[in-house]
Scaffold this active site. Structure first.
Site, PDB file in Angstrom:
ATOM      1  N   HIS A  95       8.335 -14.920  -5.243  1.00 49.89           N
ATOM      2  CA  HIS A  95       9.761 -15.057  -5.508  1.00 49.89           C
ATOM      3  C   HIS A  95      10.022 -16.402  -6.189  1.00 49.89           C
ATOM      4  CE1 HIS A  95      13.950 -13.861  -4.757  1.00 49.89           C
ATOM      5  NE2 HIS A  95      14.185 -15.142  -4.530  1.00 49.89           N
ATOM      6  N   ASP A 148      17.342 -12.389   1.342  1.00 47.66           N
ATOM      7  CA  ASP A 148      16.867 -13.719   0.972  1.00 47.66           C
ATOM      8  C   ASP A 148      17.745 -14.754   1.650  1.00 47.66           C
ATOM      9  OD1 ASP A 148      16.007 -16.049  -0.225  1.00 47.66           O
ATOM     10  OD2 ASP A 148      16.564 -15.478  -2.263  1.00 47.66           O
ATOM     11  N   MET A 159      22.164 -11.654  -0.210  1.00 46.11           N
ATOM     12  CA  MET A 159      21.925 -13.042   0.195  1.00 46.11           C
ATOM     13  C   MET A 159      22.357 -13.228   1.639  1.00 46.11           C
ATOM     14  SD  MET A 159      20.465 -14.651  -2.272  1.00 46.11           S
ATOM     15  CE  MET A 159      20.574 -16.272  -1.489  1.00 46.11           C
ATOM     16  N   GLY A 197      17.049 -24.047  -0.228  1.00 48.27           N
ATOM     17  CA  GLY A 197      16.153 -23.428   0.737  1.00 48.27           C
ATOM     18  C   GLY A 197      16.354 -24.038   2.113  1.00 48.27           C
ATOM     19  N   ASP A 226      12.884 -18.815  -7.712  1.00 50.22           N
ATOM     20  CA  ASP A 226      14.316 -19.123  -7.768  1.00 50.22           C
ATOM     21  C   ASP A 226      14.628 -19.966  -8.991  1.00 50.22           C
ATOM     22  OD1 ASP A 226      15.461 -17.926  -5.368  1.00 50.22           O
ATOM     23  OD2 ASP A 226      14.180 -19.321  -4.267  1.00 50.22           O
ATOM     24  N   MET A 240      17.609 -21.880 -10.837  1.00 47.37           N
ATOM     25  CA  MET A 240      18.953 -22.420 -10.597  1.00 47.37           C
ATOM     26  C   MET A 240      19.340 -23.370 -11.725  1.00 47.37           C
ATOM     27  SD  MET A 240      18.684 -23.305  -6.549  1.00 47.37           S
ATOM     28  CE  MET A 240      17.653 -22.346  -5.433  1.00 47.37           C
ATOM     29  N   MET A 271      19.854 -17.558 -10.355  1.00 46.20           N
ATOM     30  CA  MET A 271      21.107 -18.104  -9.833  1.00 46.20           C
ATOM     31  C   MET A 271      21.700 -18.991 -10.917  1.00 46.20           C
ATOM     32  SD  MET A 271      19.964 -18.831  -5.896  1.00 46.20           S
ATOM     33  CE  MET A 271      18.190 -18.860  -6.198  1.00 46.20           C
ATOM     34  N   SER A 276       8.757 -17.477  -1.286  1.00 46.64           N
ATOM     35  CA  SER A 276       9.583 -18.196  -2.252  1.00 46.64           C
ATOM     36  C   SER A 276       8.975 -19.539  -2.585  1.00 46.64           C
ATOM     37  CB  SER A 276      10.993 -18.407  -1.680  1.00 46.64           C
ATOM     38  OG  SER A 276      11.727 -19.277  -2.526  1.00 46.64           O
ATOM     39  N   HIS A 279      14.625 -14.612  -9.380  1.00 45.11           N
ATOM     40  CA  HIS A 279      16.000 -14.549  -8.880  1.00 45.11           C
ATOM     41  C   HIS A 279      16.827 -15.572  -9.661  1.00 45.11           C
ATOM     42  CE1 HIS A 279      18.880 -15.312  -5.221  1.00 45.11           C
ATOM     43  NE2 HIS A 279      19.501 -14.778  -6.262  1.00 45.11           N
TER      44      HIS A 279
END
Length: 228
Positions: free
Chosen positions: A31, A173, A135, A142, A33, A35, A66, A8, A64
């Site tokens: 990966h 994750d 999750m 993180g 993220d 957000m 979010m 990640s 991913h």
């Protein structure tokens, strides 16, 4: 089923993302993220950074999301270069349509569940997905500690996947490390997102190899894999 390790970049140095992507050579996916500071209380990166990353590395991108309004944004991340796009069940008004749009654009479609969201209401949706993400921490930051109470949920999800004869992947994750990855693999996970356990080491590529080896060994003796 081979264990896959997805480092990640949330745990990487954001000022050196291209170099950090190269540092995990041999990883199965990178990966990413995304957000929005609405769905989760943190703000990271978006479509332009994903586009830049896709040009900077040959490792496929596992995005991913979010974010709120996942139905609208998910297809744009495929266009930006993601090979897999995960939207949250809690943020999607039309998960089947969104999954089909992601697939139609050429990427793998994945759905994520927050720790308090049960898998059972989504059983009928599983054939529309290529991966399901459990999750194992609350999404948004993180470095959080792994939630052991998610292990039964991982097992139940694997049982549902097997029940329907699906070849979909099961990703975990949050808090995945050398001390937790074997438990996740034994419970049924086969794709592992690892942040600080990879980027917090002196040799990220070696950390990827070690984690994959641990997960592979644990899977070899896991009941779910033996019955597959």
């Amino acid at each position: 089923m081979a264990a896959q390790i997805n480092p990640s970049i949330l745990s990487a140095d954001f000022s050196r993302l291209a170099e950090e992507a190269r540092a995990v050579e041999g990883a199965d996916w990178l990966h990413v993220d995304v957000m929005d500071n609405h769905f989760v209380p943190n703000l990271t990166l978006g479509v332009p950074v994903v586009e830049a990353l896709s040009r900077a590395t040959d490792i496929p991108l596992d995005c991913h999301l979010m974010i709120e309004d996942a139905d609208r944004w998910a297809p744009q991340y495929v266009e930006a270069g993601a090979g897999s796009v995960t939207f949250h069940a809690e943020a999607a008004a039309a998960p089947v349509r969104t999954a089909r749009e992601i697939r139609a654009k050429g990427a793998r479609a994945s759905m994520a569940l927050k720790p308090a969201t049960p898998i059972e209401p989504y059983e009928d949706l599983l054939p529309e997905l290529d991966m399901l993400l459990i999750m194992t921490v609350e999404p948004g930051f993180g470095g959080q500690a792994f939630l052991d109470i998610m292990l039964p949920k991982i097992r139940r999800t694997r049982e549902l996947i097997s029940k329907h004869g699906l070849e979909m992947w099961l990703q975990v994750d949050g808090g995945v490390s050398a001390s937790t990855i074997e438990r996740c693999a034994e419970a049924g996970a086969d794709v592992f997102v690892a942040g600080s356990a990879v980027y917090g080491t002196d040799d990220p590529a070696a950390a990827v190899r070690m984690l994959r080896s641990q997960a592979t060994e644990a899977t070899a003796t896991a009941a779910w894999a033996c019955n597959h």
